[in-house]
Scaffold this active site. Structure first.
Site, mmCIF file in Angstrom:
data_model
loop_
_atom_site.group_PDB
_atom_site.id
_atom_site.type_symbol
_atom_site.label_atom_id
_atom_site.label_comp_id
_atom_site.label_asym_id
_atom_site.label_seq_id
_atom_site.Cartn_x
_atom_site.Cartn_y
_atom_site.Cartn_z
ATOM 1 N N LYS A 1 -3.256 3.412 -2.489
ATOM 2 C CA LYS A 1 -4.442 4.230 -2.284
ATOM 3 C C LYS A 1 -3.916 5.543 -1.764
ATOM 4 C CE LYS A 1 -7.551 0.612 -0.770
ATOM 5 N NZ LYS A 1 -8.511 0.277 0.276
ATOM 6 N N ASP B 1 0.810 -1.209 0.000
ATOM 7 C CA ASP B 1 0.000 0.000 0.000
ATOM 8 C C ASP B 1 0.840 1.255 0.000
ATOM 9 O OD1 ASP B 1 -2.438 -1.066 -0.015
ATOM 10 O OD2 ASP B 1 -2.942 -0.666 2.083
ATOM 11 N N MET C 1 -7.858 9.445 9.283
ATOM 12 C CA MET C 1 -8.481 9.929 8.033
ATOM 13 C C MET C 1 -9.412 11.103 8.304
ATOM 14 S SD MET C 1 -9.518 6.175 6.590
ATOM 15 C CE MET C 1 -10.116 5.598 8.172
HETATM 16 N N1 SAH Z 1 -4.264 0.578 9.000
HETATM 17 C C1 SAH Z 1 -3.676 1.859 9.232
HETATM 18 C C2 SAH Z 1 -4.641 2.990 9.033
HETATM 19 C C3 SAH Z 1 -5.005 3.205 7.591
HETATM 20 S S1 SAH Z 1 -6.191 4.477 7.420
HETATM 21 C C4 SAH Z 1 -3.084 1.876 10.637
HETATM 22 O O1 SAH Z 1 -3.318 0.970 11.428
HETATM 23 O O2 SAH Z 1 -2.379 2.828 10.955
HETATM 24 C C5 SAH Z 1 -5.167 5.815 6.893
HETATM 25 C C6 SAH Z 1 -5.037 6.851 7.966
HETATM 26 O O3 SAH Z 1 -4.098 6.436 8.935
HETATM 27 C C7 SAH Z 1 -4.505 8.178 7.493
HETATM 28 O O4 SAH Z 1 -5.508 8.984 6.915
HETATM 29 C C8 SAH Z 1 -3.993 8.776 8.770
HETATM 30 O O5 SAH Z 1 -5.035 9.269 9.547
HETATM 31 C C9 SAH Z 1 -3.444 7.553 9.462
HETATM 32 N N2 SAH Z 1 -2.009 7.381 9.249
HETATM 33 C C10 SAH Z 1 -1.379 6.359 8.650
HETATM 34 N N3 SAH Z 1 -0.046 6.506 8.710
HETATM 35 C C11 SAH Z 1 0.170 7.655 9.378
HETATM 36 C C12 SAH Z 1 1.328 8.338 9.798
HETATM 37 N N4 SAH Z 1 2.552 7.889 9.537
HETATM 38 N N5 SAH Z 1 1.184 9.477 10.486
HETATM 39 C C13 SAH Z 1 -0.031 9.953 10.783
HETATM 40 N N6 SAH Z 1 -1.164 9.352 10.413
HETATM 41 C C14 SAH Z 1 -1.074 8.215 9.725
#
Ligand code: SAH
Length: 545
Positions: free
Chosen positions: A96, A74, A211
């Site tokens: 995505k 991803d 998100m």
């Molecule tokens: N499965 C992932 C979440 C995916 S949804 C997890 O467990 O982290 C995607 C959202 O995750 C983004 O919109 C943001 O809100 C958050 N996100 C993912 N990576 C991030 C990062 N390095 N720093 C801040 N927010 C992050």
């Protein structure tokens, strides 16, 4: 239930068979099942890649990546994790980017199923944790429906990673006893919110919204309307755990306005709660001396890693721009001849890690090992070269004090070496300081080419963009060739133009002299020519500012 009945029925028939047929049937059946598993049905690992810092993947996640035939990754999974993949693994980007989906979820599900049905081991690499807003549940459902075996390897989810690297404990005995992960972007098409704002707003539980950047003002308004104090502290953590991490703090009342003013964008987690106050005291990641500094590393790819990790350890954002590629010599004939007759040499001189590596690899190819060095004495230039030799069980007899060829000649000049024979496995473009200097001392020097260093065909596009966009704060040169090669890749005038305003860090006097010859001013040079010492002077340079 049905299965049990069927099995009992089968057992009943089995008892009717003559006893000598049974073992054969079992073997055939067992074999059929074995081949079915290995040939027809693959396996899927749903792996949490962690929030950004590639070091935050689990050991198990890393092992599964290394085992996979196919990696489906991803946008949020760090690209560096792909370096753990087998070189023949198929890499598929299933990216995505914030709603602009390259592929629909059903297409990803289909791809997983199809690859596994071909008997492949698939690593599905997802940002953070697969089961936290990662649609991992849906992917698993597709696998179950298709009868494909799978494993889930959890990952550090974004809220946990981002909070830790921002210095915000998600729970703390003095502030809150609960934490809640909430989507800030409910799936489109929902008419009534599935979020119970009232419940979320009551009490003092920490909230972490994923998100949520597009809906930030609605989120904060909802919380205030439903009873959270407008003065509740809020932190937005963008690209948490990565060197480019950005944190903006405020309150429920003003954070949306602040974020708008600063153009603060996704991907970010929104952390709401009194625990945010602790950041002032506990922040550690973005206070490191090189945090926010963008440094260009020009070493060959296989050597850049160590240096890059050192700089990153101090918080720097490193961009690797290899100016050297290391390749085997055109012919190994000269080196082989020397390796087969090592006994005749009094000295073997190593001046680089590459020299050591190619020397021993070739020795092994010839069916020999370290013992072939027998009574030869060993000279090694630089601590890294000594460490490389130590890995082959060899402790050098002579360690010239300088880090360059001149130091070797000076050290030999202190000894009585006239008439002795030296082997110097060298790089094709090595200066002739050592062979010439030792010959002047009366030594007989054989210097076969052990490896070649060449200029890559082009400069990395990413590095060129970074230089053109004035993104780079500091460029590092770890040998004269890194300077001359970068000049060749860019052209002399363009080099000077692109490095205007960029601090130059050089590993030692020879490299610095090459910089100056090309019109570059050297801002940093350590006393000891090692990447560790170079890192220290870079840290000192920026700390003093
Ligand atoms: N499965 C992932 C979440 C995916 S949804 C997890 O467990 O982290 C995607 C959202 O995750 C983004 O919109 C943001 O809100 C958050 N996100 C993912 N990576 C991030 C990062 N390095 N720093 C801040 N927010 C992050």
């Amino acid at each position: 239930m049905l299965d049990v009945r069927r099995r009992n029925k089968r057992l009943f028939y089995v008892f009717l068979l003559p006893s000598n047929v049974l073992p054969i049937l079992w073997i055939v059946n067992g074999f059929r099942r074995m081949t079915m598993k290995s040939e027809n049905i693959g396996y899927v690992y749903l792996i949490g890649a962690g929030p950004g810092d590639p070091g935050l993947i689990t050991l198990k996640g890393r092992e599964c990546i290394a085992r996979a035939d196919v990696i489906l990754y991803d946008y949020l999974a760090h690209k560096e994790l792909l370096s753990f993949a087998r070189s023949d693994a198929e890499l598929i980007y299933a990216g995505k980017v914030g709603g602009a989906h390259n592929r629909e979820q059903w297409q990803i599900n289909d791809m997983l199923v199809e690859r596994a049905q071909l008997g492949r081991v698939v690593a599905r690499l997802k940002g953070g944790d697969p089961f936290i807003f990662g649609r991992g549940g849906e992917e698993c459902e597709a696998l179950v429906a298709a009868g494909i075996p799978f494993e889930i390897v959890p990952g550090v989810t974004a809220a946990m990673g981002a909070a830790a690297y921002a210095g915000i404990p998600l729970t703390h005995r003095d502030f809150t006893t609960s934490v809640c992960f909430v989507t800030g972007h409910e799936s489109s098409g929902k008419e009534v919110s599935g979020i119970n704002w009232e419940q979320l707003s009551l009490g003092n539980g920490t909230l972490a919204f994923y998100m949520g950047m597009k809906n930030l003002s609605q989120i904060t308004a909802n919380l205030i309307v439903h009873g959270r104090s407008s003065q509740t502290p809020v932190a937005l953590v963008r690209w948490g755990t990565r060197p480019e991490q950005d944190v903006l703090t405020g309150t429920l009342a003003d954070i949306a306005e602040k974020a708008h003013k600063e153009g603060f964008k996704a991907p970010a987690v929104i952390i709401v709660g009194e625990v945010v106050r602790l950041r002032d005291k506990l922040r550690w990641f973005d206070t490191r001396p090189l945090f926010g500094k963008r440094i260009l590393v020009t070493r060959a790819t296989d050597q850049a890693g160590v240096f890059s990790r050192l700089l990153e350890g101090y918080g720097a954002q490193v961009l690797e721009c290899p100016t050297i590629v290391v390749t085997p010599p055109v012919s190994f004939a000269d080196l082989d001849q020397a390796l087969r007759s090592l006994k005749i040499y009094d000295w073997v001189i190593f001046t680089s890690v590459n020299g050591v590596q190619y020397f021993f690899e070739r020795l092994s190819e010839l069916g020999l090992d370290s013992r072939a060095l027998g009574s030869c004495r060993i000279a090694a230039v630089g601590s890294k070269t000594s460490e490389a030799l130590a890995r082959h069980g060899i402790r050098p007899d002579l360690l010239p004090s300088g880090f360059h060829a001149e130091g070797v000649v000076a050290k030999f000049a202190e000894l009585d070496v006239a008439g002795q024979k030296a082997l110097y496995p060298k790089a094709d473009r090595a200066r002739d300081v050592i062979p010439r200097g030792l010959a002047e001392l009366g030594m007989q020097v054989v210097a076969p080419v052990a490896y070649r260093t060449a200029i890559p065909d082009t400069i990395s596009a990413e590095a060129l963009d970074a230089l053109e966009e004035r993104w780079v704060d500091c460029v590092t040169f770890t040998s004269s060739s890194t300077v001359t090669n970068l000049t060749e890749l860019l052209g002399e005038n363009r080099l000077i133009h692109l490095l205007q305003g960029v601090a130059v860090a050089s590993i030692g006097p020879v490299t610095s002299a090459t910089c100056r010859e090309l019109g570059l001013q050297v801002d940093m040079e350590p006393e000891k020519s090692t990447v560790e010492a170079l890192t220290e002077v870079i840290v000192a340079h920026y700390s003093s500012r």
